[in-house]
Design a protein around this motif. Structure first.
Motif, PDB file in Angstrom:
ATOM      1  N   SER A  15     108.161 -25.500 -31.364  1.00  0.00           N
ATOM      2  CA  SER A  15     108.432 -24.327 -30.532  1.00  0.00           C
ATOM      3  C   SER A  15     109.118 -23.196 -31.290  1.00  0.00           C
ATOM      4  CB  SER A  15     109.306 -24.744 -29.343  1.00  0.00           C
ATOM      5  OG  SER A  15     110.475 -25.402 -29.802  1.00  0.00           O
ATOM      6  N   ASP A  18     107.828 -19.335 -30.854  1.00  0.00           N
ATOM      7  CA  ASP A  18     108.153 -18.624 -29.627  1.00  0.00           C
ATOM      8  C   ASP A  18     109.646 -18.332 -29.511  1.00  0.00           C
ATOM      9  OD1 ASP A  18     105.698 -18.164 -28.069  1.00  0.00           O
ATOM     10  OD2 ASP A  18     105.505 -20.330 -28.152  1.00  0.00           O
ATOM     11  N   TYR A  80     112.024 -15.038 -23.393  1.00  0.00           N
ATOM     12  CA  TYR A  80     111.508 -16.380 -23.636  1.00  0.00           C
ATOM     13  C   TYR A  80     110.789 -16.950 -22.419  1.00  0.00           C
ATOM     14  CZ  TYR A  80     111.201 -21.131 -25.406  1.00  0.00           C
ATOM     15  OH  TYR A  80     110.724 -22.336 -25.819  1.00  0.00           O
ATOM     16  N   ALA A  83     107.100 -15.993 -21.923  1.00  0.00           N
ATOM     17  CA  ALA A  83     106.038 -16.606 -22.737  1.00  0.00           C
ATOM     18  C   ALA A  83     106.605 -17.733 -23.580  1.00  0.00           C
ATOM     19  CB  ALA A  83     105.374 -15.555 -23.627  1.00  0.00           C
ATOM     20  N   LYS A  86     103.434 -19.320 -25.925  1.00  0.00           N
ATOM     21  CA  LYS A  86     102.359 -18.458 -26.437  1.00  0.00           C
ATOM     22  C   LYS A  86     101.993 -18.813 -27.876  1.00  0.00           C
ATOM     23  CE  LYS A  86     101.137 -13.576 -27.051  1.00  0.00           C
ATOM     24  NZ  LYS A  86     101.623 -12.169 -26.906  1.00  0.00           N
ATOM     25  N   LEU A  87     102.988 -19.108 -28.691  1.00  0.00           N
ATOM     26  CA  LEU A  87     102.772 -19.383 -30.114  1.00  0.00           C
ATOM     27  C   LEU A  87     103.041 -20.833 -30.488  1.00  0.00           C
ATOM     28  CD1 LEU A  87     104.619 -16.213 -31.502  1.00  0.00           C
ATOM     29  CD2 LEU A  87     102.157 -16.484 -31.154  1.00  0.00           C
ATOM     30  N   SER A  88     103.677 -21.573 -29.602  1.00  0.00           N
ATOM     31  CA  SER A  88     104.044 -22.960 -29.895  1.00  0.00           C
ATOM     32  C   SER A  88     102.817 -23.868 -29.912  1.00  0.00           C
ATOM     33  CB  SER A  88     105.032 -23.470 -28.840  1.00  0.00           C
ATOM     34  OG  SER A  88     106.199 -22.694 -28.832  1.00  0.00           O
ATOM     35  N   GLN A  89     102.956 -25.002 -30.575  1.00  0.00           N
ATOM     36  CA  GLN A  89     101.861 -25.974 -30.648  1.00  0.00           C
ATOM     37  C   GLN A  89     102.413 -27.391 -30.510  1.00  0.00           C
ATOM     38  OE1 GLN A  89      99.819 -25.321 -34.379  1.00  0.00           O
ATOM     39  NE2 GLN A  89      98.530 -23.731 -33.497  1.00  0.00           N
ATOM     40  N   SER A 125     101.844 -25.467 -19.746  1.00  0.00           N
ATOM     41  CA  SER A 125     100.954 -24.782 -20.690  1.00  0.00           C
ATOM     42  C   SER A 125     100.131 -25.763 -21.504  1.00  0.00           C
ATOM     43  CB  SER A 125     101.777 -23.896 -21.634  1.00  0.00           C
ATOM     44  OG  SER A 125     102.403 -22.844 -20.948  1.00  0.00           O
TER      45      SER A 125
END
Length: 220
Positions: A15, A18, A80, A83, A86-89, A125
């Motif tokens: 994370s 983000d 935060y 979103a 949005k960029l986390s995986q 998400s």
């Protein structure tokens, strides 16, 4: 079957992107220059208030300035929560491992120092909310990890035995030790100390290994 409690940041999800993005927007809103991602990563683990305190210290501000701290924290949370994923995986193999553990009949829960609203939003998400229906967030109790109370609350709510905790950091290791719950340490997260410095029952480098480790533990 075991009751398995998971940490979130640095364990299930990478994370940092983000959180770094939200810190960057927070600093910009308060006319401050950005911080690099590696520095923000080193601040993660003890919850949002601690994150803000570390950002303030890095900028030679006094984290005991309650008014300033509250302003920055509110700004961070505004960005935060808008979103959180949005960029986390997900770390590789997480979904497959959770599905396998669910199929084996294990109870599962999340115990994170992240506030509960963005924690639940992140699970949604990644479509993990049905796999981790019980969530103890950083604002669910008056205390956060490494206090053992959040882990004890999750364990009581699941009502299964034995109980295992899956985490990645010094905070997780201390919380598990204080709660007297075995820790399986994910080695690819946000840990700063050597593995040998952290109390743990087992380590794993990839989530493909986790179901086998838990099966061995549950069969003891």
């Amino acid at each position: 079957m075991a009751a398995i409690i998971f940490d979130l940041d640095g364990t299930l999800v990478d994370s940092v992107p983000d959180i770094h993005a939200a810190v960057t927007l927070m600093l910009a809103d308060h006319q401050a220059s950005p911080m690099d991602m590696s520095q923000v990563r080193s601040f993660i683990g003890n919850g949002v208030p601690a994150l803000i305190s570390k950002v303030m210290e890095a900028r030679d501000e006094d984290p005991a300035d309650a008014k300033r701290h509250a302003q920055l924290e509110a700004t961070f949370m505004r960005h935060y929560t808008a979103a959180p994923a949005k960029l986390s995986q997900l770390f590789p193999g997480v979904r497959k491992a959770l599905l396998k553990l669910q199929g084996a009949g294990h109870a599962m829960a999340l115990c994170t120092n992240k506030p509960i609203i963005p924690a639940r939003a992140m699970l949604a998400s990644f479509e993990l909310e049905n796999l981790l229906p019980l969530v103890i967030g950083g604002d669910s109790l008056p205390v956060r990890k490494p206090d053992p109370a959040p882990l004890h609350a999750a364990a009581r709510a699941m009502g299964a035995d034995p109980v295992l905790y899956i985490g990645d950091s010094e905070v997780d290791a201390e919380a598990a030790e204080r709660a007297a719950i075995p820790l399986m340490l994910f080695t690819q997260g946000y840990r700063k100390s050597p593995i040998a410095a952290l109390t743990h029952s087992a380590t794993f480098d990839h989530f493909d290994e986790l179901p086998r480790l838990i099966s061995r533990f549950a069969d003891r």
